[in-house]
Design an enzyme around this catalytic site. Structure first.
Site: not given
Ligand SMILES: [Zn+2]
Length: 452
Positions: A274, A286, A320
């Site tokens: 994402h 992330d 996300e």
């Molecule tokens: Zn993530």
């Protein structure tokens, strides 16, 4: 001459023992291409340092969309496009603040994603600590007019830290509304982490729309421990000020590149991560890692002249973190267009050393995937486990019964950085990142060759 004979012998034994020598040679080529020529680390640098945090609907997110489109083209996609979807537009609205009164000790806090702000005047109230939802129920008559402090810790006995996260995250996502039900004015949540620093970790909450939408912040672990200890022998008032708010939903995009299949162009394999990330950091682990893994697989396949049998889609998903609208839209379109998808793979567990894949599919599909583990093992993946798949591709599995998997790297350091200000490029290791792309590319190659 002697060397040649030895090599030939080993080749023969290998072929005889495993019957997978062509596959192991191909995977060796993939690994060599990535370990010698990867652009994943440079791409991650570019994404994190030149764009940075990419919260959905922020200017940085739209910049990242254009960046993704450009790099997918440069990496050799036959086709690239933006897939439009409606996305939420939440903003933090300035620096979040929490001061203890008296004494004016500042607590290190970050408003939770999707939380409403306190208003310009802030909120001043006594703090009441609860250790769990059971504890909240026991103290429900004392909560009114106060700030509820959820101090539920990660369970350190879970070896896979995602289990500890799964266990604790209900206090972040549902805690604010549970406290609002008993008249709380705001919520402070112990960060979803077991790190040794004091960085607060944000993340999305989900309000129960039948209850007041009270402000909520995450607090760093050292400050959480201090607060808990201090509350054992005295009452504490805290001044809280946050500025979170929503604008109307707006347009965002999944960014998609495609390699057209040579035998089954109308059958699809999806691989993705994402593109959006939380605003206080660079979104490196992330999910910058998942984004550059995805792009690297495309680059390596093209560099090797690999022509997939099935069409492979490389997808950088939108939203996300605070809505999952990108993943939902992607699955909706698969359904509307009645596309045949055989597999989807996501990387959203960081750029750490690969250990395994989690897998969502039938028992037979799982067994077939597990038969490939000996081919992946030299590069780090030693097992494929039942259940899982990754948030963005979850509705492909849940609603359309498409087999899915997610790269599961070593998880011990993931929650040191997850949604915190230290999720930056410097905390990603180049080689660990590249090995993730190697294992993912190998799995895509095997699914493309043998189906599932
Ligand atoms: Zn993530």
């Amino acid at each position: 001459m002697k060397k040649f004979q030895l090599g030939f012998f080993a080749f023969f034994i290998g072929n005889y023992c495993f019957g997978q020598n062509d596959d192991s040679l191909m995977i060796r080529h993939i690994a060599d291409e990535i370990l010698l020529h990867s652009k994943a680390y440079d791409n991650l640098y570019d994404l994190t340092k030149n764009i940075g945090g990419r919260l959905t609907a922020s200017p940085q997110f739209y910049k990242a969309e254009q960046w993704g489109l450009k790099i997918l083209k440069q990496s050799g996609a036959d086709k690239t496009w933006l897939q439009e979807c409606l996305v939420p537009h939440w903003i933090r609205g300035g620096k979040d603040q929490a001061d203890v009164i008296p004494g004016k000790k500042s607590l290190d806090v970050l408003a939770l994603g999707n939380s409403m702000g306190t208003g310009a005047k802030g909120i001043t109230a006594n703090v009441i600590e609860v250790k769990s939802f059971d504890d909240l129920e026991a103290k429900k008559d004392e909560v009114k007019g106060k700030i509820v402090f959820y101090n539920y810790k990660f369970n350190p006995t879970f070896i896979a830290t995602f289990q500890a996260y799964g266990d604790a995250v209900q206090y972040r996502s549902g805690g604010p509304s549970r406290a609002a039900k008993y008249g709380a004015l705001a919520v402070i949540v112990r960060s979803m982490s077991e790190s040794v620093d004091n960085n607060p970790h944000t993340g999305a909450l989900k309000y129960d729309t039948t209850l007041p939408k009270i402000p909520a912040v995450a607090i760093g672990l050292r400050d959480a421990d201090w607060l808990s200890l201090t509350l054992t022998n005295k009452k504490l008032e805290v001044f809280l000020k946050t500025g979170g708010k929503f604008f109307p939903d707006t347009i965002g995009h999944n960014v998609i590149g495609e390699l057209t299949g040579s035998e089954f162009p109308d059958q699809f394999i999806t691989v993705g991560g994402h593109l959006d990330s939380w605003d206080p950091a660079e979104g490196a682990q992330d999910d910058g890692a998942g984004v550059v893994h995805t792009i690297e697989i495309l680059r390596a396949f093209k560099a090797l002249g690999y022509k997939p049998k099935h069409t492979i889609r490389f997808v950088l998903f939108a939203n996300e973190e605070n809505g999952l609208r990108g993943g939902t839209k992607y699955a909706d379109e698969v359904k509307t267009k009645n596309e045949k998808h055989i597999f989807a793979l996501e990387s959203d567990g960081g750029g750490f050393t690969p250990r395994s894949f989690s897998f969502g599919g039938t028992a037979e599909q799982l067994k077939k995937a597990q038969s490939w583990v000996p081919l992946l093992h030299p590069y780090g993946v030693y097992e494929i486990t039942d259940g899982g798949g990754g948030a963005d591709i979850s509705s492909l599995n849940k609603n359309l019964k498409i087999a899915v998997a997610e790269l599961a790297p070593d998880s011990q350091r993931y929650f040191d950085y997850h949604h915190a200000r230290n999720d930056v490029f410097e905390n990603v290791n180049k080689r660990e990142l590249e090995l993730g792309a190697v294992n993912m590319a190998a799995l895509i190659f095997l699914v493309d060759k043998y189906g599932l």
